[in-house]
Design a protein around this motif. Sequence first.
Motif, mmCIF file in Angstrom:
data_model
loop_
_atom_site.group_PDB
_atom_site.id
_atom_site.type_symbol
_atom_site.label_atom_id
_atom_site.label_comp_id
_atom_site.label_asym_id
_atom_site.label_seq_id
_atom_site.Cartn_x
_atom_site.Cartn_y
_atom_site.Cartn_z
ATOM 1 N N THR A 164 -7.333 1.057 -6.250
ATOM 2 C CA THR A 164 -6.274 1.702 -5.906
ATOM 3 C C THR A 164 -6.429 1.313 -3.776
ATOM 4 O OG1 THR A 164 -7.794 3.245 -5.271
ATOM 5 C CG2 THR A 164 -6.619 3.711 -7.185
ATOM 6 N N SER A 165 -4.850 1.071 -3.331
ATOM 7 C CA SER A 165 -4.648 0.651 -2.151
ATOM 8 C C SER A 165 -3.242 2.301 -1.711
ATOM 9 C CB SER A 165 -3.836 -0.129 -2.387
ATOM 10 O OG SER A 165 -3.652 -0.985 -0.384
ATOM 11 N N THR A 166 -4.529 3.604 -1.228
ATOM 12 C CA THR A 166 -3.225 4.829 -0.666
ATOM 13 C C THR A 166 -3.214 4.209 0.901
ATOM 14 O OG1 THR A 166 -5.241 5.210 -0.516
ATOM 15 C CG2 THR A 166 -4.707 5.125 -2.771
ATOM 16 N N ASP A 191 -0.423 -0.553 -6.143
ATOM 17 C CA ASP A 191 -0.956 -0.046 -7.059
ATOM 18 C C ASP A 191 -1.426 -0.529 -8.252
ATOM 19 O OD1 ASP A 191 -0.585 2.095 -6.512
ATOM 20 O OD2 ASP A 191 -0.159 3.617 -7.454
ATOM 21 N N THR A 240 0.667 -1.423 -0.254
ATOM 22 C CA THR A 240 -0.517 0.265 0.076
ATOM 23 C C THR A 240 0.789 0.913 0.106
ATOM 24 O OG1 THR A 240 -1.426 -1.093 1.112
ATOM 25 C CG2 THR A 240 -2.222 0.747 1.161
ATOM 26 N N ALA A 300 -4.482 -3.624 -8.722
ATOM 27 C CA ALA A 300 -5.883 -3.166 -10.052
ATOM 28 C C ALA A 300 -5.631 -3.831 -10.350
ATOM 29 C CB ALA A 300 -5.578 -1.975 -11.165
ATOM 30 N N ASP A 315 -8.283 3.548 3.679
ATOM 31 C CA ASP A 315 -8.542 3.926 2.012
ATOM 32 C C ASP A 315 -10.253 3.357 2.114
ATOM 33 O OD1 ASP A 315 -8.200 1.578 1.308
ATOM 34 O OD2 ASP A 315 -6.440 2.515 0.059
ATOM 35 N N ASP A 317 1.971 2.541 -3.366
ATOM 36 C CA ASP A 317 3.632 2.500 -4.208
ATOM 37 C C ASP A 317 3.443 2.297 -5.462
ATOM 38 O OD1 ASP A 317 3.900 -0.545 -3.628
ATOM 39 O OD2 ASP A 317 4.907 -0.250 -2.084
ATOM 40 N N ARG A 318 3.463 2.136 -6.201
ATOM 41 C CA ARG A 318 3.556 1.378 -7.786
ATOM 42 C C ARG A 318 3.167 0.296 -8.146
ATOM 43 N NH1 ARG A 318 5.952 5.851 -11.940
ATOM 44 N NH2 ARG A 318 4.501 7.930 -11.211
#
Length: 248
Positions: free
Chosen positions: A116-118, A100, A94, A104, A122, A96-97
């Motif tokens: 998404t995972s921020t 992501d 969670t 996805a 979230d 970082d790319r």
Amino acid sequence: MTPSGVPTTPDDVVRAASAAPDLAALDAVVPTCRACPRLVAWRELVGVEKRAAFRDETYWARPVPGFGDPAAAVLVVGLAPAAHGANRTGRMFTGDRSGDFLFAAMHRTGFANQATSTARDDGLTLTDVRVTAPVRCAPPANDPTPQERRTCGPYLARELELVRPRVVVVLGAFGWQALLTTLAEQGWVVPRPRPRFGHGVELALAGPGGAAVVLLGCFHVSQQNTFTGRLTPEMLDAVLLRARTLAG
């Protein structure tokens, strides 16, 4: 182990992991661990120095527990938390790319409610899948020592006992070797010589108490792989869908 129950030695980790009656208890004890001095120093230093883009954030800077469905049939295993990803946010993959790209794909294949995972708050929820790692602290240069991986092994072993997944998707060659070594140390029957990692490789293993699982190899979701096209969204989707099929 300290009077407060904080694991500070490898033996403490064994006792703490084996004593966890359920995933909630295991996930609560993991972030308290201080059994690897080098990793403790590094994760906390990263949390103080920070990356410029996150200078106003408070870093998690502790070991990271697994995340997802407690009754998951599929477990996704990486290697260790990223210094400015999970070590910052406190949740596996969670912030970082790499995360992501992974979440996805989980959303496209029906394992996640969003793409998404921020952050830990979230709203992301996972169904029939859980994400974890053999090492729970961010290591310098993303390279834990054999002893650090060995010390952390009982946490993964207990997680496998509690979740009892039917399939484990293993991300990358380093994670593959780390997982096979950890499983062998925890009583699983691992062939020798150990099967080599490969994208799409499948390996059935037997474990303690009649446990059984199929390992499914997948190139890691690192930017090095995803930016170069070595791992495409279609390839990752295919692995996750294959995991669902194997899990029945």
